[in-house]
Design an enzyme around this catalytic site. Structure first.
Site, PDB file in Angstrom:
ATOM      1  N   HIS A 333       1.051  -1.039  -0.063  1.00 55.79           N
ATOM      2  CA  HIS A 333       0.020  -0.043   0.054  1.00 55.79           C
ATOM      3  C   HIS A 333       0.865   1.234  -0.066  1.00 55.79           C
ATOM      4  CE1 HIS A 333       0.797   1.051   4.201  1.00 55.79           C
ATOM      5  NE2 HIS A 333       0.710  -0.343   4.622  1.00 55.79           N
ATOM      6  N   CYS A 352       3.253  -4.935   6.575  1.00 57.27           N
ATOM      7  CA  CYS A 352       2.870  -4.528   5.196  1.00 57.27           C
ATOM      8  C   CYS A 352       4.101  -4.220   4.359  1.00 57.27           C
ATOM      9  CB  CYS A 352       1.853  -3.567   4.988  1.00 57.27           C
ATOM     10  SG  CYS A 352       0.457  -4.104   5.939  1.00 57.27           S
TER      11      CYS A 352
END
Length: 413
Positions: A333, A352
């Protein structure tokens, strides 16, 4: 013919009364028994000659229960053509359907509803224009006695080369062999495609290697009437075609802190990244993009990152350009809150893979925006050199992390 005989008998009696009244005849005016029988036979023969030759067959039979929802209800005619067919629920709601162009059959336009009583009335004519009629009522299968499978991808989608066909059933399947035998997945590339069961409710299909770019994959569900467990049968018949797009596999190296994007065998971009910190490393392995969100909320408490008060260690309500890599919360992201200097130099996330971005997801020149715009659901992001373990094959759409022999061993076919 009982009604006809009764009417004839009444007519004969009334006729006799009228004759006695009008003519004053005696017993000799009454027909003898053999003569009356001959007269009735003549009437029956004449009625039979006037009966339509059209023979209507309604499926299912009148009074049937646990009827399927897709192809179970239909009408056919021999020695004639259908002129009208009406199918209605017990509440009177009409169900749309079509008579075939040759007039020989009829079927509903869409699947029927579960736990519903239907009444079907059909009319046909033979070559001489004489009508025939047939009626039947039946009740469809209940939710308690049926199972369905939700699946991805959907009809007409274009997906990346890593996208498996994944089917999740709403009830545990006991007869996996029967259910899998009723499902076929094929590719225009000719690749061998094999199913693998993850537990009793999930069945994924994939080839040994990624799908060939620009191929077409066809999934056929023929589950109507297939028994998945005692007293529980399938109700789906469906064919789905989806397209495999260009081949894009991106490799995230957590040591060099760079992601290399390879399309159709050629490197098209290298992007600095910030992966999971040493305390919270990113999973290794081949992960498939399963969802895309231009902006989404990420709350650490939903994936186990809580502070002493039980609140999330982070709660960011507008994470830009987020793409899911695992069901347990791994995303690749955009990151607007980190300093520009961390990308390509430090791993700082909770697991992430972060790419530099701008708040609001409105700057197309940011690396995260470029990657989001150039990625498909089903593209592969392969993480290497992380101190963490390899992601589990059933954590998301990540069955590529299982060897081919083990994958095939999980097939019930």
């Amino acid at each position: 013919m009982r009604r006809s005989r009764s009417l004839v008998a009444i007519s004969a009696v009334l006729g006799g009364v009228l004759m006695l009244t009008a003519c004053g005849g005696g017993d000799d005016a009454k027909p003898k028994g053999s003569e009356a029988g001959k007269a009735q036979a003549d009437v029956d023969a004449a009625a039979a000659k006037d009966t339509s030759k059209a023979k209507i067959t309604i499926t299912p039979k009148d009074g049937a229960t646990n009827v399927g929802l897709n192809d179970a209800a239909n009408v056919a005619v021999a020695d004639g053509t259908l002129t009208q067919v009406e199918l209605k629920t017990s509440e009177g709601t009409a169900v749309a359907g079509k008579i075939a162009a040759d007039g020989k059959s009829w079927k509903p336009d869409a699947a029927l509803k579960r736990s519903t009583k239907y009444a079907l009335a059909a009319t046909a004519k033979d070559a001489d224009g004489r009508e025939a009629h047939e009626n039947a009522s039946f009740t469809t299968i209940s939710p308690e006695n049926s199972f369905v499978g939700s699946f991805i991808p959907d009809e007409g989608q274009t997906v990346g080369v890593g996208m498996p066909v994944s089917i999740t059933f709403n009830k545990p399947i006991q007869d996996k062999k029967a259910v899998q035998a009723a499902i076929s997945v094929t590719s225009s590339s000719g690749q061998e495609v094999v199913g693998h069961w993850f537990g009793a409710q999930r069945l994924d299909f994939r080839p040994e290697q990624y799908w060939q770019a620009n191929s077409t994959v066809t999934m056929k569900l023929a589950l109507e009437g297939v028994q998945g467990a005692p007293g529980v049968q399938g109700v789906q018949n469906k064919t789905v075609n989806f397209k495999i797009g260009r081949s894009q596999v991106s490799t995230v190296d957590t040591k060099t802190k760079k992601m290399t994007v390879t399309r159709d065998g050629a490197v098209i971009k290298t992007i600095p990244i910030s992966a999971g910190s040493p305390e919270n490393p990113t999973y290794n392995g081949q992960m498939v993009i399963s969802e895309k969100f231009k902006e989404t909320r990420m709350d650490g408490s939903t994936v186990g990152f809580k502070d002493s008060e039980g609140k999330g260690e982070y709660d960011i309500k507008d994470v830009p350009h987020a793409m899911r890599l695992s069901q347990s919360g791994t995303f690749i992201h955009g990151n607007y809150w980190g300093a520009d200097s961390v990308f390509g130099s430090a791993n700082t996330s909770h697991g992430c893979v972060g790419l530099n971005d701008a708040k609001g997801a409105g700057d197309p020149n940011q690396p995260a925006a470029w990657f989001f715009d150039n990625s498909l659901i089903g593209d592969v992001v392969n993480v290497v050199n992380s101190p963490d373990k390899v992601v589990k094959p059933d954590n998301g759409l990540n069955g590529w992390n299982m060897g081919w022999a083990e994958w095939k061993a999980g097939s019930a076919a």
